[in-house]
Design a protein around this motif. Structure first.
Motif, mmCIF file in Angstrom:
data_model
loop_
_atom_site.group_PDB
_atom_site.id
_atom_site.type_symbol
_atom_site.label_atom_id
_atom_site.label_comp_id
_atom_site.label_asym_id
_atom_site.label_seq_id
_atom_site.Cartn_x
_atom_site.Cartn_y
_atom_site.Cartn_z
ATOM 1 N N LEU A 12 0.830 -1.198 0.000
ATOM 2 C CA LEU A 12 0.000 0.000 0.000
ATOM 3 C C LEU A 12 0.868 1.254 0.000
ATOM 4 C CD1 LEU A 12 -2.881 1.039 0.023
ATOM 5 C CD2 LEU A 12 -2.886 0.815 2.507
ATOM 6 N N VAL A 153 -2.433 -4.362 -5.297
ATOM 7 C CA VAL A 153 -2.026 -3.677 -4.065
ATOM 8 C C VAL A 153 -2.402 -4.541 -2.869
ATOM 9 C CG1 VAL A 153 -2.260 -1.570 -2.714
ATOM 10 C CG2 VAL A 153 -2.590 -1.497 -5.197
ATOM 11 N N ILE A 158 4.837 -1.552 4.540
ATOM 12 C CA ILE A 158 6.065 -2.173 5.060
ATOM 13 C C ILE A 158 7.129 -1.166 5.496
ATOM 14 C CG2 ILE A 158 5.713 -4.370 3.884
ATOM 15 C CD1 ILE A 158 7.799 -3.542 1.803
ATOM 16 N N GLY A 159 6.940 0.097 5.162
ATOM 17 C CA GLY A 159 7.851 1.126 5.673
ATOM 18 C C GLY A 159 9.050 1.401 4.805
ATOM 19 N N PHE A 165 7.273 2.490 -8.582
ATOM 20 C CA PHE A 165 7.265 3.552 -9.590
ATOM 21 C C PHE A 165 8.508 4.425 -9.584
ATOM 22 C CE2 PHE A 165 3.214 2.935 -11.529
ATOM 23 C CZ PHE A 165 2.449 2.296 -10.573
ATOM 24 N N GLY A 166 9.141 4.595 -8.471
ATOM 25 C CA GLY A 166 10.365 5.407 -8.453
ATOM 26 C C GLY A 166 10.124 6.854 -8.850
ATOM 27 N N ASN A 167 11.215 7.531 -9.099
ATOM 28 C CA ASN A 167 11.162 8.940 -9.477
ATOM 29 C C ASN A 167 10.942 9.118 -10.961
ATOM 30 O OD1 ASN A 167 11.385 10.931 -7.582
ATOM 31 N ND2 ASN A 167 13.518 10.445 -7.197
ATOM 32 N N LEU A 168 9.821 9.698 -11.312
ATOM 33 C CA LEU A 168 9.572 9.937 -12.731
ATOM 34 C C LEU A 168 9.511 11.437 -12.948
ATOM 35 C CD1 LEU A 168 6.653 7.369 -13.137
ATOM 36 C CD2 LEU A 168 9.020 7.034 -13.829
ATOM 37 N N ASP A 170 7.772 12.957 -15.369
ATOM 38 C CA ASP A 170 6.431 13.375 -15.779
ATOM 39 C C ASP A 170 5.372 12.562 -15.074
ATOM 40 O OD1 ASP A 170 7.794 13.596 -18.998
ATOM 41 O OD2 ASP A 170 7.071 15.290 -17.816
ATOM 42 N N LYS A 171 4.243 13.196 -14.834
ATOM 43 C CA LYS A 171 3.076 12.464 -14.322
ATOM 44 C C LYS A 171 2.634 11.472 -15.388
ATOM 45 C CE LYS A 171 0.099 15.912 -13.633
ATOM 46 N NZ LYS A 171 -0.437 17.092 -12.962
ATOM 47 N N ILE A 172 1.992 10.404 -14.950
ATOM 48 C CA ILE A 172 1.326 9.526 -15.911
ATOM 49 C C ILE A 172 -0.155 9.532 -15.572
ATOM 50 C CG2 ILE A 172 1.211 7.212 -16.903
ATOM 51 C CD1 ILE A 172 3.977 6.649 -15.737
ATOM 52 N N LYS A 173 -0.954 10.111 -16.464
ATOM 53 C CA LYS A 173 -2.404 10.118 -16.226
ATOM 54 C C LYS A 173 -2.963 8.794 -16.709
ATOM 55 C CE LYS A 173 -3.341 15.016 -16.365
ATOM 56 N NZ LYS A 173 -3.875 16.071 -17.215
ATOM 57 N N LEU A 174 -3.871 8.258 -15.928
ATOM 58 C CA LEU A 174 -4.363 6.917 -16.205
ATOM 59 C C LEU A 174 -5.865 6.872 -16.367
ATOM 60 C CD1 LEU A 174 -2.310 5.153 -13.403
ATOM 61 C CD2 LEU A 174 -1.798 5.083 -15.844
ATOM 62 N N TYR A 191 -5.179 -0.208 -15.264
ATOM 63 C CA TYR A 191 -5.267 1.107 -15.907
ATOM 64 C C TYR A 191 -4.617 1.069 -17.283
ATOM 65 C CZ TYR A 191 -5.550 3.010 -11.050
ATOM 66 O OH TYR A 191 -5.873 3.307 -9.753
ATOM 67 N N VAL B 145 -0.137 8.571 -11.763
ATOM 68 C CA VAL B 145 1.157 8.288 -11.143
ATOM 69 C C VAL B 145 1.869 9.636 -11.130
ATOM 70 C CG1 VAL B 145 3.381 7.111 -11.463
ATOM 71 C CG2 VAL B 145 1.248 5.937 -12.031
ATOM 72 N N GLY B 147 4.929 10.384 -9.823
ATOM 73 C CA GLY B 147 6.359 10.297 -10.096
ATOM 74 C C GLY B 147 7.222 10.866 -8.988
ATOM 75 N N VAL B 156 5.993 5.676 8.406
ATOM 76 C CA VAL B 156 5.157 4.656 9.036
ATOM 77 C C VAL B 156 5.875 3.324 8.890
ATOM 78 C CG1 VAL B 156 2.919 3.502 9.021
ATOM 79 C CG2 VAL B 156 3.066 5.927 8.492
ATOM 80 N N ARG B 157 6.063 2.651 9.985
ATOM 81 C CA ARG B 157 6.940 1.482 9.952
ATOM 82 C C ARG B 157 6.275 0.261 9.357
ATOM 83 N NH1 ARG B 157 8.603 4.044 14.692
ATOM 84 N NH2 ARG B 157 6.986 2.987 15.908
#
Lengths: 199, 182
Positions: A12, A153, A158-159, A165-168, A170-174, A191, B145, B147, B156-157
């Motif tokens: 999540l 999901v 888990i913290g 997804f990492g650092n992108l 541009d946004k991705i609109k879905l 999506y 998304v 990004g 939050v752990r």
């Protein structure tokens, strides 16, 4: 034309695995009750796929695990089935560092990902699934090569871990295609990306 | 707590941007139904955003009925604002709380009354989530998304949650309701 589907699991809080590749956020593997519908959905999706797209790390994990699972008497029914399936299905590994791949039905692509993928998409065939890992998934996202996002999901935070997804930049609109829920509380979100607005 | 979230887990853009949210009276109604409360908790930033927007909506003839109803409810709710830096809060029915967020929240939970809702996030969510003080999570997953941005669950752990409901809407928003496993 063949589609590239990103089919991956996520916590999540957006992690694809724990910090060391752990997937212990998934339900315990021996708990069949919690896996039956997840597996069923996986097989349903695999019917539309004839190629796995894998990053190096995932490939190495699969290559070690799945052929051995075929002959392991302790393997679950699903593992046995998947080990045969994985063996017989075309696998394409994307890596600039691997020299060669030795598993049956496996091909290595070392460079020109976009060109190679576009060539593959033009060929007749079923869809291709990016099955792991997050690194490859992000490469494909940045190149705009994903035609469908299929994210499951799981009901857990888990913290820390490897973000899917990492650092992108541009946004991705879905556009939401479908949602499904599973006995363990996982939710599958399907999506497709909206076409990019002309700048 | 109730929050909009991108598919990649952000509740706001890197500079607090919220313009990616898909306005959707249907999902707001559904979320609201699940998250009834008479008390609201805020951190400073969200409080200021809300205080800047909501009080005047109730009297705004151009605002939609839904918006005015929400504004009325927010006006009526007891609003507790956690901030070490704010000197005062002027919105009707609000008060400042300083000191330990978890302790104050435990006290509030014990008081009679209906539930407590948290909007926004930031450090308040993390503190309360880690102490197991958030019972229900209502997340509106926006079909985008981002990004990059501010992660809702940063700090939050670990949380083991039980999915109570997943509902999708024409807008593409998906409402997920989780309860913590005790």
């Amino acid at each position: 034309m063949r589609k590239i589907i990103l089919a991956m699991q996520m916590t999540l809080d957006g992690f694809s695995t724990g910090p060391n590749g752990e997937m212990d956020y998934l339900p315990p593997f021996n708990n069949e009750e919690l896996w039956t519908d997840l597996h069923q959905e996986m097989w349903n999706q695999l019917r539309t796929v004839d190629t796995f797209l894998l990053g190096r790390v995932t490939y190495q994990i699969w290559e070690k695990y799945w052929p051995a699972a075929a002959t392991n008497p302790a393997s679950t029914k699903n593992d046995l089935e998947f080990s045969h399936y994985a063996e017989d299905t075309q696998k394409i590994v994307f890596s600039s560092t691997l020299e060669r791949v030795e598993w049956k039905n496996t091909r290595l692509i070392k460079e020109n990902i976009t060109e190679e993928i576009l060539k593959l998409k033009q060929q007749p065939g079923k869809n291709m699934a990016v099955a792991g890992g997050a690194g490859l998934a992000q490469t494909f996202m940045k190149l705009g090569l994903i035609d469908e996002y299929n994210i499951t999901v799981h009901p857990v935070v888990i913290g820390k871990g490897k973000p899917l997804f990492g650092n992108l930049n541009d946004k991705i609109k879905l556009k939401l295609l479908e949602t499904k829920t599973f006995v363990n509380g996982a939710v599958e979100l399907r999506y497709q990306p909206e076409p990019k607005e002309l700048k | 707590m109730l929050n909009r979230i991108s598919v990649d887990g952000f509740f706001a853009g890197p500079n607090g941007e919220l313009d990616w949210a898909i306005p959707d009276p249907e999902v707001d109604k559904a979320a609201h139904k699940g998250a009834q409360a008479d008390t609201a908790l805020f951190g400073r930033v969200t409080y200021q955003l809300f205080e800047n927007h909501w009080p005047k909506v109730a009297d705004n003839p151009v605002a939609s009925e839904g918006e005015r109803k929400m504004a009325d409810e927010l006006n009526q709710m007891t609003k507790v604002v956690f901030s070490e830096t704010l000197k005062e809060v002027t919105w009707k029915n609000s008060r400042l709380a300083q000191g330990n967020v978890a302790e104050e929240t435990r006290r509030l939970k014990q008081d009679a009354g209906s539930d407590i809702i948290m909007f926004g996030s930031g450090t308040i969510v993390q503190q309360l989530a880690n102490e197991g003080l958030i019972d229900d999570y209502f997340l509106i997953v926006t079909p985008v998304v981002l990004g990059t941005g501010k992660p809702l669950f940063k700090g939050v752990r670990k949380l083991d949650l039980e999915l109570k409901e997943a509902q999708s809407f024409k807008s593409g928003n998906v409402l997920l309701h989780y309860k913590i496993r005790k």
